[in-house]
Design a protein around this motif. Structure first.
Motif, PDB file in Angstrom:
ATOM      1  N   PRO A 182     -49.382 -31.144 -30.514  1.00 32.30           N
ATOM      2  CA  PRO A 182     -50.218 -30.590 -31.577  1.00 32.30           C
ATOM      3  C   PRO A 182     -51.689 -30.585 -31.156  1.00 32.30           C
ATOM      4  CG  PRO A 182     -49.384 -32.773 -32.178  1.00 32.30           C
ATOM      5  CD  PRO A 182     -48.663 -32.358 -30.938  1.00 32.30           C
ATOM      6  N   ILE A 183     -52.360 -29.504 -31.513  1.00 39.69           N
ATOM      7  CA  ILE A 183     -53.766 -29.349 -31.158  1.00 39.69           C
ATOM      8  C   ILE A 183     -54.603 -29.389 -32.434  1.00 39.69           C
ATOM      9  CG2 ILE A 183     -55.454 -27.820 -30.072  1.00 39.69           C
ATOM     10  CD1 ILE A 183     -53.433 -28.597 -28.063  1.00 39.69           C
ATOM     11  N   MET A 184     -55.664 -30.176 -32.387  1.00 33.46           N
ATOM     12  CA  MET A 184     -56.560 -30.277 -33.542  1.00 33.46           C
ATOM     13  C   MET A 184     -57.882 -29.603 -33.191  1.00 33.46           C
ATOM     14  SD  MET A 184     -54.713 -32.213 -35.557  1.00 33.46           S
ATOM     15  CE  MET A 184     -53.035 -32.377 -34.940  1.00 33.46           C
ATOM     16  N   VAL A 211     -51.192 -25.785 -34.362  1.00 28.70           N
ATOM     17  CA  VAL A 211     -52.648 -25.925 -34.234  1.00 28.70           C
ATOM     18  C   VAL A 211     -53.190 -26.219 -35.625  1.00 28.70           C
ATOM     19  CG1 VAL A 211     -54.815 -24.742 -33.755  1.00 28.70           C
ATOM     20  CG2 VAL A 211     -52.852 -24.399 -32.250  1.00 28.70           C
ATOM     21  N   TYR A 212     -53.951 -27.285 -35.741  1.00 27.51           N
ATOM     22  CA  TYR A 212     -54.476 -27.710 -37.033  1.00 27.51           C
ATOM     23  C   TYR A 212     -56.002 -27.631 -37.022  1.00 27.51           C
ATOM     24  CZ  TYR A 212     -49.733 -29.390 -37.676  1.00 27.51           C
ATOM     25  OH  TYR A 212     -48.370 -29.451 -37.788  1.00 27.51           O
ATOM     26  N   CYS A 213     -56.551 -27.044 -38.052  1.00 30.68           N
ATOM     27  CA  CYS A 213     -57.989 -26.795 -38.064  1.00 30.68           C
ATOM     28  C   CYS A 213     -58.674 -27.549 -39.196  1.00 30.68           C
ATOM     29  CB  CYS A 213     -58.257 -25.309 -38.221  1.00 30.68           C
ATOM     30  SG  CYS A 213     -57.381 -24.304 -37.008  1.00 30.68           S
ATOM     31  N   THR A 214     -59.717 -28.232 -38.865  1.00 30.89           N
ATOM     32  CA  THR A 214     -60.520 -28.910 -39.869  1.00 30.89           C
ATOM     33  C   THR A 214     -61.947 -28.416 -39.697  1.00 30.89           C
ATOM     34  OG1 THR A 214     -59.127 -30.844 -39.542  1.00 30.89           O
ATOM     35  CG2 THR A 214     -61.121 -31.152 -40.848  1.00 30.89           C
ATOM     36  N   MET A 215     -62.478 -27.847 -40.744  1.00 31.27           N
ATOM     37  CA  MET A 215     -63.789 -27.229 -40.548  1.00 31.27           C
ATOM     38  C   MET A 215     -64.654 -27.273 -41.791  1.00 31.27           C
ATOM     39  SD  MET A 215     -62.234 -23.405 -40.352  1.00 31.27           S
ATOM     40  CE  MET A 215     -60.515 -23.416 -40.793  1.00 31.27           C
ATOM     41  N   CYS A 216     -65.909 -27.023 -41.527  1.00 33.28           N
ATOM     42  CA  CYS A 216     -66.872 -26.832 -42.594  1.00 33.28           C
ATOM     43  C   CYS A 216     -66.977 -25.333 -42.819  1.00 33.28           C
ATOM     44  CB  CYS A 216     -68.211 -27.394 -42.153  1.00 33.28           C
ATOM     45  SG  CYS A 216     -69.561 -26.963 -43.240  1.00 33.28           S
ATOM     46  N   ASP A 217     -67.215 -24.964 -44.035  1.00 36.02           N
ATOM     47  CA  ASP A 217     -67.370 -23.534 -44.311  1.00 36.02           C
ATOM     48  C   ASP A 217     -68.776 -23.112 -43.893  1.00 36.02           C
ATOM     49  OD1 ASP A 217     -67.487 -20.977 -45.221  1.00 36.02           O
ATOM     50  OD2 ASP A 217     -66.580 -21.406 -47.172  1.00 36.02           O
ATOM     51  N   LEU A 277     -59.791 -34.872 -39.912  1.00 34.87           N
ATOM     52  CA  LEU A 277     -59.137 -34.324 -38.720  1.00 34.87           C
ATOM     53  C   LEU A 277     -58.195 -35.358 -38.099  1.00 34.87           C
ATOM     54  CD1 LEU A 277     -60.630 -32.181 -35.934  1.00 34.87           C
ATOM     55  CD2 LEU A 277     -59.503 -34.307 -35.319  1.00 34.87           C
ATOM     56  N   VAL A 278     -58.679 -36.570 -37.993  1.00 37.23           N
ATOM     57  CA  VAL A 278     -57.844 -37.608 -37.384  1.00 37.23           C
ATOM     58  C   VAL A 278     -56.661 -37.948 -38.290  1.00 37.23           C
ATOM     59  CG1 VAL A 278     -57.786 -40.002 -36.606  1.00 37.23           C
ATOM     60  CG2 VAL A 278     -59.704 -38.537 -35.981  1.00 37.23           C
ATOM     61  N   LYS A 279     -56.901 -37.914 -39.588  1.00 35.03           N
ATOM     62  CA  LYS A 279     -55.791 -38.133 -40.514  1.00 35.03           C
ATOM     63  C   LYS A 279     -54.697 -37.100 -40.253  1.00 35.03           C
ATOM     64  CE  LYS A 279     -57.599 -40.221 -44.599  1.00 35.03           C
ATOM     65  NZ  LYS A 279     -58.645 -39.805 -45.543  1.00 35.03           N
ATOM     66  N   THR A 280     -55.112 -35.854 -40.139  1.00 30.74           N
ATOM     67  CA  THR A 280     -54.157 -34.779 -39.872  1.00 30.74           C
ATOM     68  C   THR A 280     -53.450 -35.001 -38.540  1.00 30.74           C
ATOM     69  OG1 THR A 280     -55.635 -33.262 -41.040  1.00 30.74           O
ATOM     70  CG2 THR A 280     -53.901 -32.280 -39.696  1.00 30.74           C
ATOM     71  N   MET A 311     -48.352 -31.714 -42.485  1.00 31.86           N
ATOM     72  CA  MET A 311     -49.797 -31.721 -42.702  1.00 31.86           C
ATOM     73  C   MET A 311     -50.308 -30.297 -42.919  1.00 31.86           C
ATOM     74  SD  MET A 311     -51.344 -34.647 -42.630  1.00 31.86           S
ATOM     75  CE  MET A 311     -50.351 -36.087 -42.956  1.00 31.86           C
ATOM     76  N   PRO A 312     -51.370 -30.144 -43.692  1.00 31.67           N
ATOM     77  CA  PRO A 312     -51.933 -28.805 -43.893  1.00 31.67           C
ATOM     78  C   PRO A 312     -52.525 -28.299 -42.588  1.00 31.67           C
ATOM     79  CG  PRO A 312     -53.407 -30.468 -44.773  1.00 31.67           C
ATOM     80  CD  PRO A 312     -52.140 -31.183 -44.403  1.00 31.67           C
ATOM     81  N   GLN A 313     -52.326 -27.022 -42.322  1.00 31.67           N
ATOM     82  CA  GLN A 313     -52.836 -26.525 -41.048  1.00 31.67           C
ATOM     83  C   GLN A 313     -54.323 -26.217 -41.097  1.00 31.67           C
ATOM     84  OE1 GLN A 313     -49.776 -23.552 -39.580  1.00 31.67           O
ATOM     85  NE2 GLN A 313     -50.372 -24.668 -37.742  1.00 31.67           N
TER      86      GLN A 313
END
Lengths: 335, 335
Positions: B144-146, B157-163, B305-308, B318-320
Motif C-alpha cells: 500500500p502506498i500513502m 493508494v491512499y491519499c491524505t491531503m489538505c484542500d 495518514l499514519v493511521k490509514t 480504510m478510506p482511500q
DNA sequence: ATTAATGATGTAAGCACTTACATAAATTTG
DNA sequence: CAAATTTATGTAAGTGCTTACATCATTAAT
C-alpha cells in the motif's frame, strides 16, 4: 519467486545464482550472463530478510535524533541519509525527544532491529543532567556508534564535531574587539556542545581580562521555534534593568528573537545592539537586518561522519575523533 | 543467543518460547512466567532478520521525501516517524531529490528492502512534467502506498491531503475583499498541490469576475532557501513595470522574500503591500511584520495518514481519500 | 467413570538466502 | 600426455525464527 526458480530457469545451482547476485569472482562470464538474463526477465529481486539472516546485516544504520523537525537537526539528518544511501546503506530514522528514557528505549529498538551502526545526531545524547552516558557505552559493545557534535571517549564510539568552543570564543572576541563588553549570552541547551559554546563565550572574557557576570548568561527555556518567547524574555531582562549592547546566541532562532526585541524597543541593529547567531540557517537572511552567524559546516561534518561510519563497517581503521572548525559569517547584525 | 538456548534453559520447546515472544494465547501462565524470566536473565532479544523472514515483514515502512531539509517536509517526516513508531513500525527514510529517475530508483530500493508500505511525503511525487505516475501504480501492486498532499486514483493508494485549492482560494478572496485585485501569485512548485494552489488563486479571480493576467502568476525557480533570490526576483518584476499591492505565495519562504522586497523598496506592509504565505512555518514570526499564512494542519494530516497506513497494514478497511481543510492565520502582513 | 472437548506443548517443515566444502571442468606445468 | 593447479559449479548445512499439525494433559459433559 526465489533463487531456486532462477537457478532452475538458468540451469545452474542456487549457489551460482547467489554468486552472481553477490558479484563474487569465479563465475564463468557465460554463466553469469545467462543468470543475469533470467533474473532480468523474471524481474526477480532477492529477499532482503533472507539475505539479512544469512549475512547478519541488512546494510542499515540507525539515525537517532531528538527532534528532526528542528531546522539544524533536519539538515543533519538529510545530509546523513544522503551520504549513507550513496554508500549503499539504508537509514532508519528514530526521533527520540529530549527525555533520557526515550533515548534509551529508542536506542534499544534500533539495536533489536539489528542495525549495523547507530548515528546520534546532536550532542544532546551525551552528558544530560544526570551525566548518564553508560547506555551509549553499552550500545558500543554491539555496534559502532557515531556521534555528531559530541565527544565521548569510548572504544567503538566515533566523534565528528565542530569546534564549538573556538567558534563561540571567536564570535565573542569579534564583539569584544569592537569594545562591546556587555554581551548577553543567550542559550537554550545544556547539551555537550551547548556547554562548549558557553565555555567559549566565557573564555573570551577571561582571556581579555574582563570579569564575567552570571547575569549576562541567560538560559531560555522555551521551544525551538518560539521567537516571540525569546523576544519577551529579553524584554523582561531589560525591564529588570539589565543593559547589554550585544546578544550572542547559541542558535539562530534565539538571535532572531533578539532582532525582534531590538525592533520592538526601537534599538538599531547593529548600532545599539549587535547580534550574532549560530548555525547560519535560513533564518539569517529572513531577519532584518540579516543575521551574522557562525557556520559550522554541517554538510562537511555529516559527510565526514558517514565516511567514518561506512569505513568502520568495512573494517577500515578510522580516526575516533574528527574536528572541524567553524567560521563567523558576517552579515548586517554586526558592525 | 537464540530461541533454542532459551528453550533449553526454560525446559520448554522453541515453539513455546516463540509463543511467549509473540504474546500468543494458550500458554500456561506458569510457563510464560518461567520463559520470560529466562529471557530477561539472559538478556535475549530475538533476531529481527529471522523474524522478518518467517513473517515476511519487519514492521518497517519507507518514507520517501524529495528533500527532508525543507522546513515543511522535515516536519512532515518528523510527525510521520513519530506516529509510525508509536504504532510499532520502523521508518526508513529515503530522500530522493526532485528528479524522477531518482524517485523511481529510491522507490525500488525501498521495495527491495521489503518495507510493508511506502509513504510519499509531498505532492511532488505525482504528476511531474511528464505526467508519469505509472511507477506509483506499479509499486501499489506490491505494498500500500500513502500519499501526503497528493491525489491519485488507484487501488491500494491512499491519499491524505489538505484542500489546498480551497485554502488558497480563500486566501486570495480575503485580499480581494479588501479591494486588492492586483495580487501577485508567487509559486515555486508545479507539483500536484502546487497546481491546486494556483487553481485556487485563479478561481478566486474568476468567481469575482476579475480578469486573470498571466503576468501576475510568477514562478520562482530558485532554491527553497533563497529568500534573497525571491527579493531580487520581485525587484526585477517591479523594474519591468509590474504593479502589485499584494503577494500571495505558495510557501512562506517566498512570502519572506516579498517582505524583504517591500522593505528594500520602502513599501509599508501591509499598507502598500499585503503578503500572505503558506504553511505557517517558523518563518512567519521571524518576519517583520509577522507573516499571515495558511496553516494546513500538517500534524493532523500526518497523524491521519499514519493511521490509514497502519490500519491498512492491519487489514482494516480504510478510506482511500482523507481531506482536511486549511485555515488562514492572520498576523500583521495583511490588514 | 468414560467420552468429548478444550487447552498446552512439542515436532518438524518451512522461510530464502549464504557459504564451507566437495567435486567436476578447464588450464597450466613438467 | 599425465599430473598438478586453478577455476567453475554443485551439495548441503547453516541462519533463527514462525506455525501447521500432532500429541498429550486437562477439564467438562454424559
Amino acid at each position: 519467486m526465489t533463487i531456486y526458480d532462477i537457478s532452475k530457469q538458468a540451469g545452474v545451482s542456487i549457489a551460482t545464482v547467489s554468486r552472481v547476485l553477490n558479484g563474487s569472482a569465479n563465475v564463468k562470464p557465460k554463466t553469469k550472463k545467462k543468470v543475469l538474463e533470467v533474473i532480468e526477465q523474471c524481474g526477480y529481486t532477492p529477499n532482503a530478510f533472507a539475505r539479512g539472516l544469512g549475512l547478519n546485516s541488512m546494510n542499515t544504520v540507525g539515525i537517532l535524533c531528538a527532534d528532526s523537525s528542528d531546522l539544524y537537526l533536519a539538515k543533519a539528518v538529510y545530509y546523513i541519509e544522503k551520504n549513507l544511501r550513496a554508500g549503499g546503506y539504508h537509514a532508519v530514522l528514530c526521533c527520540t525527544g529530549y527525555d533520557l528514557e526515550s533515548k534509551k528505549a529508542s536506542l534499544s529498538l534500533l539495536l533489536n532491529q539489528r542495525v549495523d551502526s547507530v548515528i546520534m545526531v546532536g550532542s544532546n545524547f551525551i552528558e544530560d543532567e544526570s551525566g548518564d552516558n553508560q547506555y551509549i557505552r553499552d550500545a558500543a559493545e554491539q555496534v559502532p556508534i557515531m556521534l555528531l557534535n559530541a565527544d565521548l571517549d569510548c572504544s567503538n564510539v566515533y566523534c565528528t564535531m565542530c569546534d564549538d568552543f573556538k567558534s563561540m570564543h571567536d564570535a565573542a572576541v569579534s564583539l569584544i574587539n569592537q569594545e562591546i563588553t556587555d554581551i548577553l549570552y543567550l542559550y537554550n541547551s545544556t547539551s555537550f556542545s551547548g556547554k562548549k559554546k558557553l565555555l567559549g563565550y566565557q573564555s573570551a572574557y577571561t582571556m581579555n581580562n574582563i570579569p564575567l557576570n552570571k547575569q549576562y548568561q541567560q538560559f531560555f527555556a522555551g521551544t525551538h521555534e518560539d521567537i516571540d518567547g525569546v523576544c519577551h524574555f529579553l524584554n523582561e531582562l531589560r525591564r529588570k534593568g539589565l543593559e547589554f549592547h550585544a546578544v550572542l546566541a547559541s542558535e539562530d532562532m534565539l538571535a532572531a528573537g533578539a532582532i525582534k526585541y531590538a525592533r520592538m524597543n526601537n534599538l538599531s541593529v547593529p548600532d545599539d545592539l549587535s547580534v550574532i547567531g549560530y548555525n547560519n540557517s535560513l533564518l539569517c537572511t529572513c531577519c532584518e537586518p540579516e543575521l551574522s552567524s557562525v557556520d559550522n559546516h554541517l554538510e562537511t561534518l555529516c559527510s565526514q561522519l558517514v565516511k567514518t561510519c561506512i569505513g568502520t563497517l568495512s573494517n577500515e581503521e578510522m580516526p575516533q575523533k574528527t574536528i572541524f572548525s567553524g567560521e563567523l559569517v558576517k552579515r548586517f547584525s554586526t558592525k
